[in-house]
Design a protein around this motif. Structure first.
Motif, PDB file in Angstrom:
ATOM      1  N   THR A   1       0.947  -1.278  -0.214  1.00 50.65           N
ATOM      2  CA  THR A   1      -0.085   0.325   0.401  1.00 50.65           C
ATOM      3  C   THR A   1       0.985   1.392   0.138  1.00 50.65           C
ATOM      4  O   THR A   1       2.131   1.335   0.584  1.00 50.65           O
ATOM      5  CB  THR A   1      -0.932   0.060   1.172  1.00 50.65           C
TER       6      THR A   1
ATOM      7  N   ASN B   1     -10.765  -6.022   6.607  1.00 53.45           N
ATOM      8  CA  ASN B   1     -11.388  -5.086   4.447  1.00 53.45           C
ATOM      9  C   ASN B   1      -9.716  -4.760   3.803  1.00 53.45           C
ATOM     10  O   ASN B   1      -9.815  -5.069   2.579  1.00 53.45           O
ATOM     11  CB  ASN B   1     -12.293  -3.776   4.448  1.00 53.45           C
ATOM     12  N   LEU B   2      -8.781  -4.734   4.338  1.00 52.78           N
ATOM     13  CA  LEU B   2      -7.908  -4.757   3.869  1.00 52.78           C
ATOM     14  C   LEU B   2      -6.378  -5.322   3.636  1.00 52.78           C
ATOM     15  O   LEU B   2      -5.802  -5.967   2.425  1.00 52.78           O
ATOM     16  CB  LEU B   2      -7.135  -2.897   4.046  1.00 52.78           C
TER      17      LEU B   2
ATOM     18  N   PRO C   1      -7.675  -9.526   3.053  1.00 56.88           N
ATOM     19  CA  PRO C   1      -7.829 -10.033   1.476  1.00 56.88           C
ATOM     20  C   PRO C   1      -6.223  -9.822   0.933  1.00 56.88           C
ATOM     21  O   PRO C   1      -6.168 -10.827  -0.214  1.00 56.88           O
ATOM     22  CB  PRO C   1      -8.484  -8.570   0.563  1.00 56.88           C
ATOM     23  N   ILE C   2      -5.577  -9.476   1.404  1.00 65.06           N
ATOM     24  CA  ILE C   2      -4.204  -9.094   0.923  1.00 65.06           C
ATOM     25  C   ILE C   2      -2.905 -10.335   1.205  1.00 65.06           C
ATOM     26  O   ILE C   2      -3.199 -11.069   0.091  1.00 65.06           O
ATOM     27  CB  ILE C   2      -2.946  -8.036   1.377  1.00 65.06           C
TER      28      ILE C   2
ATOM     29  N   VAL D   1      -4.551  -6.767  -7.782  1.00 65.59           N
ATOM     30  CA  VAL D   1      -5.101  -5.789  -6.460  1.00 65.59           C
ATOM     31  C   VAL D   1      -6.503  -5.388  -6.482  1.00 65.59           C
ATOM     32  O   VAL D   1      -6.927  -6.336  -5.505  1.00 65.59           O
ATOM     33  CB  VAL D   1      -3.866  -4.161  -6.226  1.00 65.59           C
TER      34      VAL D   1
ATOM     35  N   SER E   1      -8.374  -8.844  -5.945  1.00 61.54           N
ATOM     36  CA  SER E   1      -8.143  -9.742  -4.155  1.00 61.54           C
ATOM     37  C   SER E   1      -9.265  -8.631  -3.312  1.00 61.54           C
ATOM     38  O   SER E   1     -10.320  -9.004  -2.835  1.00 61.54           O
ATOM     39  CB  SER E   1      -6.870  -9.605  -4.096  1.00 61.54           C
ATOM     40  N   LEU E   2      -8.686  -7.595  -3.397  1.00 61.68           N
ATOM     41  CA  LEU E   2      -9.407  -6.419  -2.774  1.00 61.68           C
ATOM     42  C   LEU E   2     -11.534  -6.194  -3.012  1.00 61.68           C
ATOM     43  O   LEU E   2     -12.047  -6.070  -2.007  1.00 61.68           O
ATOM     44  CB  LEU E   2      -9.463  -5.150  -2.680  1.00 61.68           C
TER      45      LEU E   2
ATOM     46  N   GLN F   1     -14.842  -7.486  -0.605  1.00 61.70           N
ATOM     47  CA  GLN F   1     -15.941  -6.427  -1.087  1.00 61.70           C
ATOM     48  C   GLN F   1     -17.013  -7.218  -1.871  1.00 61.70           C
ATOM     49  O   GLN F   1     -18.345  -6.789  -0.485  1.00 61.70           O
ATOM     50  CB  GLN F   1     -15.463  -5.267  -1.452  1.00 61.70           C
TER      51      GLN F   1
ATOM     52  N   VAL G   1     -12.151 -14.808  -1.576  1.00 60.92           N
ATOM     53  CA  VAL G   1     -10.488 -14.927  -2.162  1.00 60.92           C
ATOM     54  C   VAL G   1      -9.901 -16.097  -2.559  1.00 60.92           C
ATOM     55  O   VAL G   1      -8.890 -15.272  -3.300  1.00 60.92           O
ATOM     56  CB  VAL G   1     -10.155 -13.543  -1.189  1.00 60.92           C
TER      57      VAL G   1
END
Length: 554
Positions: free
Chosen positions: A3, A97-98, A101-102, A257, A260-261, A265, A278
């Motif tokens: 990020t 949420n961030l 998923p990563i 990216v 994945s995110l 969501q 995911v």
């Protein structure tokens, strides 16, 4: 990490924990409050300080040969927020949420589908009914030992069934382990997150509604898993199709990216398991999408996601140590130790019996492998994020958060430090000189052939003149011929000891396993397309399954 620095600075500034704000110290003395925001400059300076601390920790842990995440937590415990230029804190929304998923996507794209297929039965047992039964046993012990309310004990039981694969894989890097065992550990971590999130959602619904039937629970589980799987398949195949239209690494990187995110969501919006979605999307992209790219693009993608996963874990575990007040930690250690005993008891009482039943449907796992699954039951950041995300009206919520935080710290430090030593004592795998020499020759073959493939891609795209292509191709071809000659001579000239013979047999069985799985996949694909009838293919698939069951564990 994956990020931008300013975004990360904003993330670090959100909703920190205040451990001693409104209540006396002790198990019930935890308070969660948002802190006043600080300016961007202070947050950036804090980010720089944390990066420097993480770098120093990496150097020290490598020299002392202790797990990196354990060093981060211990370093965080020594840092007080007054020493940092800006305010930092763990924000559960950002983690779920961030960061989540990563971490899930990075693990999924690096998972070998062929190995996952061969281990799906033990993974499904441990990550499915294993999580449910372990949660029930852990909750019962916590309710009995700590006097918690039923709904509160159940929530903690679910939260403490989630395993943190980072510490386990770190131990595997220092001690050689069979590849199949590593796949089982990674696969369980991928799927038990989804199971725990679904169970926690059911408990939240029970708490908010006051009642919940068994049929409603079954419906919610089926919708979550089936819906999550279908969503992941759809978005994963969509990404694979887009890979064919894109021709540069940066565009593919941005696409992964977004997928994945975005998958996470969309899964939350549809009410299905975002974690499973995911996982499936990452598996599809890692298996099929990367085939559509050149070798250099694939390396770029894998390096980026490795960097993203490493960066996320670095900041999460460092912030875990910063958030915890050492005084509160000391006062909650007795309850945390009991919680460790409770969730390990639940793990033992479910893992051994379930894996005993595995022998009736699949190859049994060696007992030493099962010991590793018990010893590697380490807790991590997701358990803490789920504790923070519990509804405010849950009975004893502050007690839950304090207990989970302390338990995670005890688990990370105690189990994390002892895990490499215990895994080494089990002597799971010890490659001989013969195996190391053979792998070196294979490495030369693999690397040279990959370079030749990239040369062909460059020639086809017009980026390389034909005369230079032929010159470089010939050089790599000479390297391939030399490695192939040495490998052939190595096999023909050496004498076999009993141990070497067993290793050769294990390697040959591993090769046969990949070939049998390839055959099975081709037959099933032809069956789906209508090229073969069910009657014709069924007997052949059955024989392949019997051959797979007869192979040795790697």
């Amino acid at each position: 990490m994956g990020t931008p620095p300013l975004l990360l600075a904003w993330v670090l500034g959100g909703a920190p924990l205040s451990w001693l704000a409104q209540a006396p110290a002790g198990v019930n003395g935890l308070s969660v409050q948002p802190s006043p925001g600080s300016d961007v400059t202070g947050l950036v300076n804090t980010l720089i300080v944390l990066l420097l601390v993480a770098t120093v920790v990496a150097l020290i842990t490598r020299r002392l040969r202790i797990p990196y995440v354990v060093g981060l937590v211990l370093a965080g415990l020594t840092i007080t927020k007054s020493l940092l230029p800006g305010s930092v804190g763990l924000n559960p929304e950002i983690i779920l949420n961030l960061f989540l998923p990563i971490l899930i996507f990075e693990a999924a794209i690096n998972t070998d589908i062929s190995r996952l297929r061969s281990t799906i039965k033990p993974i499904a047992l441990i990550a499915g009914p294993g999580v449910l039964l372990a949660s029930i046993i852990t909750a019962a012990l916590l309710q009995w030992g700590l006097g918690l309310a039923t709904i509160t004990a159940a929530a903690i039981g679910v939260i403490l069934t989630i395993t943190d694969t980072v510490s386990v894989i770190a131990a595997f890097r220092t001690v050689p382990v069979p590849p199949r065992l590593a796949t089982i550990v990674e696969g369980e971590s991928l799927f038990n997150d989804g199971t725990a999130l679904v169970l926690l959602g059911i408990l939240t619904t029970i708490h908010l509604q006051g009642s919940f039937t068994a049929w409603e629970g079954v419906q919610q589980v089926v919708i979550a898993f089936v819906g999550g799987g279908l969503l992941g398949l759809g978005l994963g195949y969509l990404c694979v199709g887009l890979f064919q239209q894109l021709d540069d690494a940066l565009s593919n990187l941005l696409l992964t990216v977004a997928v994945s995110l975005g998958t996470f969501q969309i899964g939350q919006a549809l009410g299905v398991s975002s974690a499973i979605a995911v996982v499936v999307a990452g598996l599809v992209i890692g298996e099929l999408g990367f085939r559509q790219t050149s070798a250099s693009t694939k390396v770029t993608l894998l390096n980026f996601w490795e960097y993203a996963g490493f960066g996320v874990n670095t900041f999460i575990f460092l912030l875990v140590g910063i958030e915890v007040d050492p005084d509160v930690l000391l006062q909650t250690i007795p309850a945390a130790l009991f919680a460790v005993v409770a969730y390990q008891t639940g793990r033992i009482l479910t893992t051994y019996p379930l894996l005993y039943l595995l022998r009736f449907v699949d190859r049994p796992l060696p007992l030493r492998w099962q010991h590793v699954l018990i010893l590697g039951n380490v807790k991590g950041s997701l358990s803490m994020a789920l504790a923070l995300s519990l509804p405010p009206g849950l009975p004893g919520r502050q007690q839950v958060v304090a207990l989970v935080f302390s338990t995670v710290l005890v688990s990370l430090v105690g189990q994390g430090l002892s895990l490499p030593f215990l895994v080494k004592r089990l002597r799971l795998s010890a490659p001989s000189r013969h195996r190391q020499r053979m792998e070196t020759l294979q490495l030369n073959l693999i690397a040279a052939k990959a370079a030749q493939q990239e040369l062909a891609n460059l020639l086809q795209s017009g980026s390389l003149p034909k005369n230079l292509y032929e010159e470089l191709f010939a050089a790599y071809q000479a390297q391939i011929a030399a490695a192939d000659r040495d490998l052939r001579a190595f096999y023909n000239q050496r004498t076999f000891s009993d141990r070497d013979h067993l290793e050769d047999q294990s390697q040959l069985d591993g090769l046969r396993r990949r070939l049998y799985l390839a055959e099975k996949g081709a037959v099933n694909d032809a069956l789906r397309k209508g090229l073969l009838s069910e009657d014709t293919s069924q007997a052949y698939v059955r024989s392949l399954n019997e051959k797979l069951l007869s192979l040795r564990d790697e």
